[in-house]
Write an enzyme that holds these catalytic residues in place. Sequence first.
Site, PDB file in Angstrom:
ATOM      1  N   VAL A 158     -35.716 -36.093 -54.172  1.00 29.39           N
ATOM      2  CA  VAL A 158     -36.987 -36.499 -53.578  1.00 29.39           C
ATOM      3  C   VAL A 158     -37.615 -35.353 -52.791  1.00 29.39           C
ATOM      4  CG1 VAL A 158     -38.098 -38.053 -51.919  1.00 29.39           C
ATOM      5  CG2 VAL A 158     -36.396 -38.943 -53.527  1.00 29.39           C
ATOM      6  N   ASP A 211     -31.850 -28.093 -45.507  1.00 30.70           N
ATOM      7  CA  ASP A 211     -30.828 -29.012 -46.015  1.00 30.70           C
ATOM      8  C   ASP A 211     -29.470 -28.549 -45.501  1.00 30.70           C
ATOM      9  OD1 ASP A 211     -30.691 -31.179 -48.557  1.00 30.70           O
ATOM     10  OD2 ASP A 211     -28.803 -30.146 -48.139  1.00 30.70           O
ATOM     11  N   TYR A 217     -33.332 -25.495 -38.749  1.00 33.71           N
ATOM     12  CA  TYR A 217     -34.306 -26.267 -37.969  1.00 33.71           C
ATOM     13  C   TYR A 217     -35.249 -25.370 -37.181  1.00 33.71           C
ATOM     14  CZ  TYR A 217     -31.935 -30.613 -39.136  1.00 33.71           C
ATOM     15  OH  TYR A 217     -31.415 -31.684 -39.819  1.00 33.71           O
ATOM     16  N   ALA A 254     -28.104 -40.375 -47.631  1.00 38.14           N
ATOM     17  CA  ALA A 254     -27.438 -40.869 -48.829  1.00 38.14           C
ATOM     18  C   ALA A 254     -28.405 -41.727 -49.626  1.00 38.14           C
ATOM     19  CB  ALA A 254     -26.214 -41.689 -48.438  1.00 38.14           C
ATOM     20  N   ARG A 257     -31.043 -50.995 -50.842  1.00 38.81           N
ATOM     21  CA  ARG A 257     -31.477 -50.027 -49.831  1.00 38.81           C
ATOM     22  C   ARG A 257     -30.848 -50.326 -48.477  1.00 38.81           C
ATOM     23  NH1 ARG A 257     -36.011 -51.419 -52.923  1.00 38.81           N
ATOM     24  NH2 ARG A 257     -36.883 -49.696 -54.145  1.00 38.81           N
ATOM     25  N   ASN A 287     -34.149 -44.015 -47.410  1.00 39.41           N
ATOM     26  CA  ASN A 287     -33.946 -45.470 -47.373  1.00 39.41           C
ATOM     27  C   ASN A 287     -32.731 -45.872 -46.542  1.00 39.41           C
ATOM     28  OD1 ASN A 287     -36.033 -46.739 -48.898  1.00 39.41           O
ATOM     29  ND2 ASN A 287     -35.226 -45.714 -50.722  1.00 39.41           N
ATOM     30  N   ASP A 326     -44.443 -49.043 -53.915  1.00 34.44           N
ATOM     31  CA  ASP A 326     -44.367 -50.393 -54.473  1.00 34.44           C
ATOM     32  C   ASP A 326     -45.751 -50.885 -54.884  1.00 34.44           C
ATOM     33  OD1 ASP A 326     -41.411 -51.314 -53.282  1.00 34.44           O
ATOM     34  OD2 ASP A 326     -42.541 -50.001 -51.960  1.00 34.44           O
ATOM     35  N   SER A 360     -48.248 -49.017 -55.760  1.00 33.10           N
ATOM     36  CA  SER A 360     -48.623 -48.281 -56.970  1.00 33.10           C
ATOM     37  C   SER A 360     -47.955 -48.889 -58.203  1.00 33.10           C
ATOM     38  CB  SER A 360     -48.228 -46.813 -56.831  1.00 33.10           C
ATOM     39  OG  SER A 360     -48.542 -46.093 -57.996  1.00 33.10           O
ATOM     40  N   ARG A 361     -46.688 -49.255 -58.071  1.00 33.83           N
ATOM     41  CA  ARG A 361     -45.986 -49.893 -59.190  1.00 33.83           C
ATOM     42  C   ARG A 361     -46.640 -51.223 -59.554  1.00 33.83           C
ATOM     43  NH1 ARG A 361     -40.191 -48.420 -56.410  1.00 33.83           N
ATOM     44  NH2 ARG A 361     -39.691 -46.583 -57.675  1.00 33.83           N
ATOM     45  N   HIS A 373     -39.844 -52.359 -47.698  1.00 28.13           N
ATOM     46  CA  HIS A 373     -39.684 -51.628 -48.960  1.00 28.13           C
ATOM     47  C   HIS A 373     -38.300 -51.993 -49.476  1.00 28.13           C
ATOM     48  CE1 HIS A 373     -39.605 -48.571 -52.012  1.00 28.13           C
ATOM     49  NE2 HIS A 373     -38.638 -47.881 -51.411  1.00 28.13           N
ATOM     50  N   THR A 428     -34.557 -41.631 -58.293  1.00 27.71           N
ATOM     51  CA  THR A 428     -36.005 -41.640 -58.463  1.00 27.71           C
ATOM     52  C   THR A 428     -36.553 -40.383 -57.792  1.00 27.71           C
ATOM     53  OG1 THR A 428     -36.361 -42.892 -56.426  1.00 27.71           O
ATOM     54  CG2 THR A 428     -36.146 -44.163 -58.460  1.00 27.71           C
TER      55      THR A 428
END
Length: 315
Positions: free
Chosen positions: A16, A37, A67, A82, A90, A122, A150, A152-153, A177, A232
Amino acid sequence: MNKKGIKISIIGAGFVGATTAYALMMEGLASEIVIVDINKDKAQGEAMDLAHGVSFVKPVDILSGEYKDTLDSDIVIISAGAGPKPGESRLDLIGKNTKIFKGIIPEVVKYSPNSILLVVSNPVDILTYITYKLSGFPKERVIGSGTVLDTSRFRYLLSEHFKIDVRNVHTYILGEHGDSEIAAWSLTNIAGISVDDYCRDVCKKCSGDFKRKIPEKVKNAAYEVLNRKGFTSYAVALAVRRIVEAIIRNEDSILTVSTLLKGQFGIEDVYMGVPTVIGETGVKSILEVKLNDEEYKNLQDSAKVLKENLNQIQL
């Protein structure tokens, strides 16, 4: 916003985070993108790969770092944590990601105390609330991606059903969500024609369980993708890009981001997806749209689900 240009930092270089960086770069929304990361090699690899293509887009500096390199970011996007495994919801991720956020948020705040925080990880509504509490930021500057994806879906599936341009489908998915989200059928219209009238007068192919099947497909969409490709990335990155665009360009756009409710819809002290006016200061206002009685109750029930999970967390 930053007078010298827009600086956006992304915490989390996973599927993502990396795809979001790509979407922001392609749209030319930032003059500087910093990727952080815990896996420094992964962050550096993503930044290098993106940087090798900067001659094809608007000027932007893309780098990886720690950071301290996020100093004075205008927007910090948090996609670390995770992800769900097949069979997990979720909400199953709460414990793992709460612990991760306790390490992330103080560092982000230390270096960018005036930033807008955009949470994507999430369970997004709960983690956005946790970010709000840990950061000490005003609620207007802590936003979750909410039900923007959601929605948009939902619009996409309706456009497929009606064989009409998705841009002429107007509707919302509200609430969590996640599994308790609700479809706002009472607000759904096709170019100003209510969905019931459109079904009756134009489509004439809406079966009796039409209003059950499509929201179920929306609710299960992420799981369907997850089961097939393991994660996703594209659509959620585009949703994040859309939110960032609304902030940077001070659009006053209405998006169903996750924002803190303070009595709206009879809900108190919960972050969830509701129609929200978004601009350069973050959340400008919440639109308390008129829902029917069933939708109103279901939205409150969705808030209760989130509250119950929040009450289990020690901050």
